[in-house]
Design an enzyme around this catalytic site. Structure first.
Site, PDB file in Angstrom:
ATOM      1  N   LYS A  52       0.846  -1.203   0.000  1.00  0.00           N
ATOM      2  CA  LYS A  52       0.000   0.000   0.000  1.00  0.00           C
ATOM      3  C   LYS A  52       0.888   1.262   0.000  1.00  0.00           C
ATOM      4  CE  LYS A  52      -3.757  -2.509   2.247  1.00  0.00           C
ATOM      5  NZ  LYS A  52      -4.482  -2.830   3.494  1.00  0.00           N
ATOM      6  N   GLN A  96      -4.528  -1.575   9.855  1.00  0.00           N
ATOM      7  CA  GLN A  96      -4.410  -2.919   9.284  1.00  0.00           C
ATOM      8  C   GLN A  96      -4.926  -3.960  10.277  1.00  0.00           C
ATOM      9  OE1 GLN A  96      -3.521  -3.342   6.095  1.00  0.00           O
ATOM     10  NE2 GLN A  96      -3.766  -5.551   6.189  1.00  0.00           N
ATOM     11  N   ASP A 119     -11.095   2.373   4.093  1.00  0.00           N
ATOM     12  CA  ASP A 119     -11.314   0.922   4.073  1.00  0.00           C
ATOM     13  C   ASP A 119     -12.810   0.586   4.024  1.00  0.00           C
ATOM     14  OD1 ASP A 119      -9.165  -0.855   3.976  1.00  0.00           O
ATOM     15  OD2 ASP A 119      -8.616  -0.509   6.075  1.00  0.00           O
TER      16      ASP A 119
HETATM   17  N1  GUN Z   1      -6.690  -7.099   6.644  1.00  0.00           N
HETATM   18  C1  GUN Z   1      -7.004  -7.877   5.595  1.00  0.00           C
HETATM   19  N2  GUN Z   1      -7.526  -7.133   4.595  1.00  0.00           N
HETATM   20  C2  GUN Z   1      -7.547  -5.861   5.036  1.00  0.00           C
HETATM   21  C3  GUN Z   1      -7.968  -4.626   4.444  1.00  0.00           C
HETATM   22  O1  GUN Z   1      -8.479  -4.551   3.316  1.00  0.00           O
HETATM   23  N3  GUN Z   1      -7.807  -3.530   5.222  1.00  0.00           N
HETATM   24  C4  GUN Z   1      -7.288  -3.588   6.472  1.00  0.00           C
HETATM   25  N4  GUN Z   1      -7.195  -2.443   7.170  1.00  0.00           N
HETATM   26  N5  GUN Z   1      -6.891  -4.706   7.042  1.00  0.00           N
HETATM   27  C5  GUN Z   1      -7.025  -5.842   6.321  1.00  0.00           C
END
Ligand code: GUN
Length: 293
Positions: A52, A96, A119
């Site tokens: 990211k 995350q 998100d």
């Molecule tokens: N953990 C697994 N997929 C994601 C996601 O798309 N966003 C976040 N913040 N954590 C995750």
């Protein structure tokens, strides 16, 4: 069989975003900025966060990675979230997941300003999605919709079977595919760990979205001839014959399933790349609102 190539589709999104940022910057605007909070050092989370952050750099976004060790208190984490909420130089915030067991992910998500919740996990954004109102949509299901759109895959009137009912993927996916939009207008069945005779549902499916987290568990004999198969799974399997000592596989037995499909996503190179592109798109949307104000 045609490949739903996440590399091609995600590059198209990223190029478009990079160009749009450049135009806005040339007019004197600041860059978009995504903040990411990472707690602990779970291997998969480290990998996701690194991509990211890297992608932000590639398309002219700023990123701000805030790390805490796994022992950080819930209160300290909430304090950081509140601080970012009020920082006008940050457009989007992701925390995350998963978080350590002593921290309530629910509380943390609730603390994020819905306007920065790129998100799409906050109840306000999930509620907007359920009601068909504007808001941020979780990046993986949004990325899948973008893939279907990019490759012009027909969805109206199709039977879509989604396997996995998580808040992040399966549940929002079911809402998106059932909406009166294109892509959309599917008849959706949401299957999960308590579904009886899962194979009988998969056999009826024109579109399968596999998000159950069990490597190579969707097999060719269950797939209808000509189905569209979207594989959300990402698992590292030990493989001494592979250069890195492991290989990445999805929830679908790709080799045997692919010949039966009209369209299928590879793993890697499918949904994962689009998840990041969709997150960038959400961050850009948040940024546009901020610079307009
Ligand atoms: N953990 C697994 N997929 C994601 C996601 O798309 N966003 C976040 N913040 N954590 C995750």
């Amino acid at each position: 069989m045609q490949l739903i190539d996440g590399k091609i589709a995600s590059e198209a999104v990223k190029t478009r975003l990079a160009e749009a940022v450049k135009v806005l910057q040339d007019k004197g605007n600041r860059k978009p900025c995504l903040a990411a909070i990472l707690v602990g050092n779970d291997g998969a989370s480290e990998t996701y966060i690194a991509s990211k952050v890297r992608t932000c750099g590639q398309i002219g976004f700023l990123s701000n990675l805030i790390r805490f060790d796994a022992q950080v208190s819930e209160e300290r984490l909430l304090e950081e979230v509140r601080k970012i909420n009020t920082d006008s130089t940050i457009d989007g915030l992701i925390v995350q997941l998963p978080l350590p067991a002593h921290i309530s992910a629910e509380k943390v998500i609730l603390a994020i300003d819905p306007k920065k919740d790129v998100d799409g996990f906050h109840p306000i954004n999930m509620g907007n999605l359920a009601l068909g109102l504007p808001g941020f949509v979780s990046a993986t299901p949004k990325g899948i919709m973008m893939l279907l759109e990019h490759f012009n895959i027909e969805t109206a009137g199709k039977n879509a079977v989604i396997i996995g009912r998580s808040n992040i993927v399966g549940t929002p996916m079911s809402l998106l595919l059932s909406k009166n939009t294109n892509p959309g207008n599917c008849t959706v069945t949401l299957c999960h760990s308590k579904t009886k005779n899962l194979n009988s549902f998969i056999k009826q499916a024109d579109i399968v979205v596999a998000a159950l987290g069990r490597p190579e568990s969707i097999v060719a004999e269950d797939i209808k001839e000509g189905a569209v198969v979207i594989d959300v799974g990402i698992t590292r399997l030990d493989d001494s014959s592979a250069p890195k000592g492991y290989r990445i596989v999805g929830d679908v037995d790709f080799k045997n399933v692919a010949p039966k499909c009209s369209w299928i996503t590879p793993v890697p190179g499918g949904v994962g790349l689009m998840t990041i592109a969709a997150l960038m798109q959400n961050t850009f949307t948040a940024y546009l609102k901020n610079i307009e104000n």
